[in-house]
Design an enzyme around this catalytic site. Structure first.
Site, PDB file in Angstrom:
ATOM      1  N   ASP A 190       1.818  98.103   6.441  1.00 49.86           N
ATOM      2  CA  ASP A 190       1.549  97.758   7.950  1.00 49.86           C
ATOM      3  C   ASP A 190       1.003  96.610   8.098  1.00 49.86           C
ATOM      4  OD1 ASP A 190       1.127  98.203  10.611  1.00 49.86           O
ATOM      5  OD2 ASP A 190      -0.707  99.189  10.387  1.00 49.86           O
TER       6      ASP A 190
ATOM      7  N   ASP B 208       3.668  99.526  17.721  1.00 53.78           N
ATOM      8  CA  ASP B 208       2.778 100.371  18.654  1.00 53.78           C
ATOM      9  C   ASP B 208       3.343 100.282  19.861  1.00 53.78           C
ATOM     10  OD1 ASP B 208       1.373 100.297  16.351  1.00 53.78           O
ATOM     11  OD2 ASP B 208       0.106  98.790  17.242  1.00 53.78           O
TER      12      ASP B 208
HETATM   13  C1  NOJ Z   1      -1.059  99.184  13.491  1.00 55.05           C
HETATM   14  C2  NOJ Z   1       0.064  99.972  13.181  1.00 55.05           C
HETATM   15  O1  NOJ Z   1       1.003  99.591  13.956  1.00 55.05           O
HETATM   16  C3  NOJ Z   1      -0.219 101.642  13.619  1.00 55.05           C
HETATM   17  O2  NOJ Z   1       0.824 102.210  13.513  1.00 55.05           O
HETATM   18  C4  NOJ Z   1      -1.339 102.018  12.787  1.00 55.05           C
HETATM   19  O3  NOJ Z   1      -1.819 103.317  13.321  1.00 55.05           O
HETATM   20  C5  NOJ Z   1      -2.512 101.066  12.879  1.00 55.05           C
HETATM   21  N1  NOJ Z   1      -2.125  99.707  12.710  1.00 55.05           N
HETATM   22  C6  NOJ Z   1      -3.893 101.483  12.082  1.00 55.05           C
HETATM   23  O4  NOJ Z   1      -3.340 101.385  10.745  1.00 55.05           O
END
Ligand code: NOJ
Length: 887
Positions: free
Chosen positions: A487, A562
């Site tokens: 990520d 997200d």
């Molecule tokens: C951003 C990511 O897009 C999300 O999916 C993840 O849960 C958070 N970072 C925390 O790692």
């Protein structure tokens, strides 16, 4: 910002803070050089030409009054044409293939220039190899690309070619440095953008340029912002936007009834793309070609690098995807479990929580293949470690999950906590593989762990070092059942400009970040993939990435980041994923349920229904979101979500075949309708429904309270709704029910055959040896055909021929199930065909059904439901051969 939202416990889905991200006007080169609506500048003339490299490259010298000369290299490759342009004598090197990393590193195959036939006459210079030709006007350096004498696209058609030549600093020049909010970019080399226009002739529709949230057909950008490609961690992104998101592929496909073709602008710097559709009367390229045709204009503008333009001829979209993935790498064949259902949450709290989630799938009779652990599983956001209190016995936890045939995934981000007692930090420091500040000191930025250093994934040495960290002896408590999620690899730097890295930061071989930004995330995923291969060479790796670029398809899936728990985000998942698919990135998904916020059960249920029919199927939720595993809402919702997830498992054999096809030829499993109906102009703008392969049509419900869908059935073809045996086949337009007790409307195209598995178990691994059902839909001539793919689902042995590729065809009377010409030698000892379901057979049962296999014949029983014929227990081996005769 993220942290404070988390601390406030906010669960509202809010809007993106646009001020954090640049518009064209905030980016000095975009503001300066976005000349899309101009009439062009004085045209460059070709003043010198010569064939070089054994007559495989045409080198042209381009000149215009008052500017340094440019050097253009033209070549014809097996997969298309290539145009490379830079200054004749650049002050500093722009990407030199020797000075890695360079986008050049991304080219896999199909880039060997062909021997050229040269023709110079009537003011033009042309090169030809096979069916492809590049024809250039000596007077104006307009360059036509044609295939079989048909002009497809024209580079520099509007004379917008421009290279901001590298030069010594001139103190009077205002554009030498750049500021954005509190950040200063020292830009030591000064402005150095490159730009050019490409026109697609006879085209009204462009697609691609992921990742954006607006319509699937690329919009006319004349009035608004251009499309921006610059990988960024955009907090709470919104839909209907051309803002940059987490990944970018500078690829545009043009489609018209006559042809598909495409362009790749291979540049790893920030890039802006303008689009304009022009009616035949106003066409520009047509004076040069013949007649007046509609045109789709594109204008490409990058902050730095060379112009490296690839033009792919098609003529079908399937061929375009083939040509592009020959050049940039074929999509990985995923392990089968990765194509099943994934359960994620930021965060599963501790080992008992994981055990409970794992258990609950069984209690509620819901299959699942993977349980994910987000950043909180680590010891203080130190990746490759485990929180000693919450996860004291990870081996046992993983083993417990694996005992049901399931896997686990842990998150491993590329930012490394600055802590000399943390072995990853000190190891990478010792190996000297962090990105550096301009003066040579280690660059540090803020991310989840606080102050962090960033591994330089553009450095092959760094990738090698990173890969080593995945060896079982290095990554403590890891096991063959543990895989990885990369990520924040845009990279995300909370205190950096636009939440990313300063552009004057230094990478391997002295390249500035601005030159390699788009390649960073790809390097992270690639190094992780290589690490998994190192630890277990014959297992197919699995690495999910958020950032992506040209070539990412080789290293694993990506997801759209997200999103929000909103109906509009559910809807926009389709155009977003379709754009990725046509751009050569087939294994893609969106967080089921929406990451931010709390979906109502109805939205979550509809999202499960749709997610089950998208390539990467994972539910995920923000730290502050309430728990929403499928059993949380109780009945009737659990049952509805269960049905949706089980539907995915039932169709896994179809996904196997689609991913294999994708791996071999680059075609995406999830396709726009026009992919299969290239001449059907009504389908060009459709993004509410789509097809899986050329077999199933998927028409989801994406509005609250709706219990039916208006479905458009393309091409005058008949479509049978799966499992609706009393309902006649559909064609044209129809309203189809999609009530509480119904599955998502999914239709089998008449003439197609696919395999399913009707017994759903706890995980896909446990279904490996289960029998298959053949689903057949008869067309108007009572014919149908399809392909089936089998292998061991997890290793690379298929590359040594351990796979079975079947061809199944029905001619109205006989069903022939046999090896296709491309088959390997794989034999499954256990799996057999247990049922054959023929849609559109008719309401009367046949007199006899005889099966012949391996020299024996026997009779089969059948039953008719509505107009569907069910043939019971052929019990022939699914990797064997048989013929069935229906009288
Ligand atoms: C951003 C990511 O897009 C999300 O999916 C993840 O849960 C958070 N970072 C925390 O790692």
């Amino acid at each position: 910002m993220r942290l404070s939202a988390a601390l406030l416990g906010s669960v509202l889905v809010e809007a993106v803070d646009r001020n954090n991200f640049k518009k064209c006007a905030d980016s000095s080169f975009c503001q300066r050089r976005r000349v899309f609506n101009s009439d062009g500048v004085s045209p460059y003339a070709v003043t010198k030409s010569e064939l070089i490299e054994n007559d495989s490259i045409l080198q042209l010298t381009l000149e215009v009054d008052g500017r340094p000369c440019l050097k253009a290299l033209h070549s014809i490759l097996p997969v298309g044409a290539r145009i490379n342009i830079e200054e004749c004598e650049p002050l500093h090197p722009r990407y030199d293939p020797e000075a890695r990393p360079s986008p050049e590193e991304l080219l896999i195959d199909g880039h060997a220039p062909q021997k050229l036939k040269l023709d110079e006459s009537n003011g033009f210079i042309s090169i030809q190899a096979g069916d492809m030709r590049l024809k250039t006007s000596l007077e104006s350096y307009i360059t036509e690309f044609s295939h079989k004498d048909e002009v497809i696209s024209v580079a520099n058609s509007r004379n917008l070619l421009f290279v901001e030549e590298l030069r010594e600093k001139n103190d009077d020049e205002p554009s030498w440095e750049e500021k954005f909010k509190s950040h200063k970019d020292s830009r030591p080399r000064g402005p150095e953008s490159v730009s050019m226009d490409v026109v697609f002739t006879n085209s009204r529709n462009l697609y691609g340029l992921p990742e954006h949230t607006d319509s699937f057909v690329l919009a006319n950008t004349e009035e608004g912002e251009p499309y921006r490609l610059f990988n960024l961690d955009v907090f709470q992104f919104e839909i209907d936007e051309r803002m940059a998101l987490y990944g970018g592929i500078p690829f545009v496909a043009s489609h018209s009834p006559e042809r598909s073709s495409a362009a790749l602008w291979l540049n790893a710097a920030e890039t802006w793309v303008d689009i304009k559709y022009v009616d035949p009367e106003a066409s520009i390229a047509s004076w040069f070609t013949s007649g007046k045709v509609p045109e789709a204009h594109t204008f490409w503008l990058s902050e730095t690098g060379k112009i490296d333009l690839f033009l792919f001829p098609g003529p079908s979209i399937q061929e375009v995807n083939d040509q592009y993935t020959v050049l940039t790498g074929r999509p990985q064949l995923p392990p089968q479990w990765a194509t099943a259902y994934h359960q994620c949450k930021w965060n599963y709290r501790d080992e008992p929580d994981v055990a409970e989630v794992n258990e609950n799938f069984d209690v509620h009779d819901i299959p699942a293949d993977v349980i994910w652990l987000d950043i909180e599983h680590t010891d203080g956001k130190r990746y490759f470690t485990w929180d000693p209190v919450k996860f004291p016995t990870p081996d046992k936890m993983i083993e417990n999950v694996a005992s049901k045939g399931r896997k686990m995934v842990t998150i491993v981000d590329p930012h490394i906590k600055v802590d000399n007692n943390y072995y990853i930090y000190s190891g990478a420091k010792e190996a000297d593989i962090y990105v550096k500040k301009p003066g040579g000191a280690e660059f540090n930025g803020w991310c989840w762990p606080g102050n962090s250093a960033y591994i330089d994934f553009t450095d092959p040495r760094a990738r090698e070092w990173w890969a080593e960290q995945f060896l079982f002896e290095n990554y403590k408590h890891s096991s063959p059942s543990l895989y990885t999620w990369n990520d924040m690899n845009e990279p995300s730097v909370f205190n950096g400009p636009e939440v990313s890295m300063q552009r004057d930061i230094i990478h391997h071989n002295g390249w500035e970040h601005r030159a390699v930004h788009q390649m960073y995330g790809l390097g992270v995923q690639r190094a992780t993939y290589e690490g998994q291969l190192k630890r277990d060479p014959n297992s197919r790796p699995f690495v999910l990435s958020r950032a992506f670029f040209v070539g990412t398809q080789q290293w694993g899936p990506i997801w759209t980041g997200d999103n929000g728990a909103e109906w509009s985000h559910l809807k926009s998942s389709i155009p977003m994923l379709l754009a990725l698919g046509v751009s050569g990135m087939p294994f893609v998904g969106a967080d089921v349920g929406g990451f931010f916020g709390n979906p109502e059960p109805e939205l979550l249920w509809r999202w499960y229904q749709l997610g089950a029919f998208q390539p990467f199927f994972r539910a995920h939720a923000h730290l502050d979101s309430k728990r929403r595993e499928p059993w949380v809402f109780e009945e009737p919702w659990t049952g509805r979500m269960r049905n949706a997830i089980r539907y995915r498992y039932r169709l896994l054999p179809l996904w196997n075949e689609l991913f294999y096809e994708s791996h071999k030829t680059g075609v995406p499993p999830m396709r726009p309708i026009w992919y299969n109906y290239p001449k059907e102009t009504e389908s060009y703008g459709v993004e509410e429904e789509y097809m899986l392969g050329d077999t199933l049509l998927v028409a989801p419900v994406m509005e609250e309270g709706k219990r039916d869908v208006e479905v458009y059935f393309p091409g005058g073809d008949k479509y049978f709704r799966l499992d609706y045996h009393e309902t006649p086949a559909y064609s044209g337009n129809a309203v189809v029910s999609a009530g509480e007790d119904e599955q998502i409307p999914v239709f089998l195209k008449a003439g197609r055959i696919f395999a399913s598995k009707e017994r759903i178990r706890r995980s896909s691994t446990l279904m490996e040896n289960d029998p298959i059902t053949l689903n057949i839909a008869l067309d108007s001539e009572r014919k149908a055909s399809g392909k089936l793919y089998f292998d061991d689902q997890i290793t690379h042995d298929y590359q040594k021929g351990e796979f079975s590729y079947k061809e199944v065809s029905f001619d109205g009377k006989s069903l022939n199930y046999s090896d296709s010409a491309q088959t390997g030698v794989f034999q499954s000892e256990h799996s057999f065909v247990e049922q054959i379901v023929i849609y559109g057979f008719g309401s009367s049962a046949p007199k006899s059904i005889q099966i012949s296999s391996n020299g024996s014949n026997w009779q089969l029983e059948s039953q008719v439901k509505g107009t569907t014929l069910f043939i019971r227990k052929p019990n022939a081996k699914s990797t064997g051969s048989f013929t069935l005769t229906i009288e």
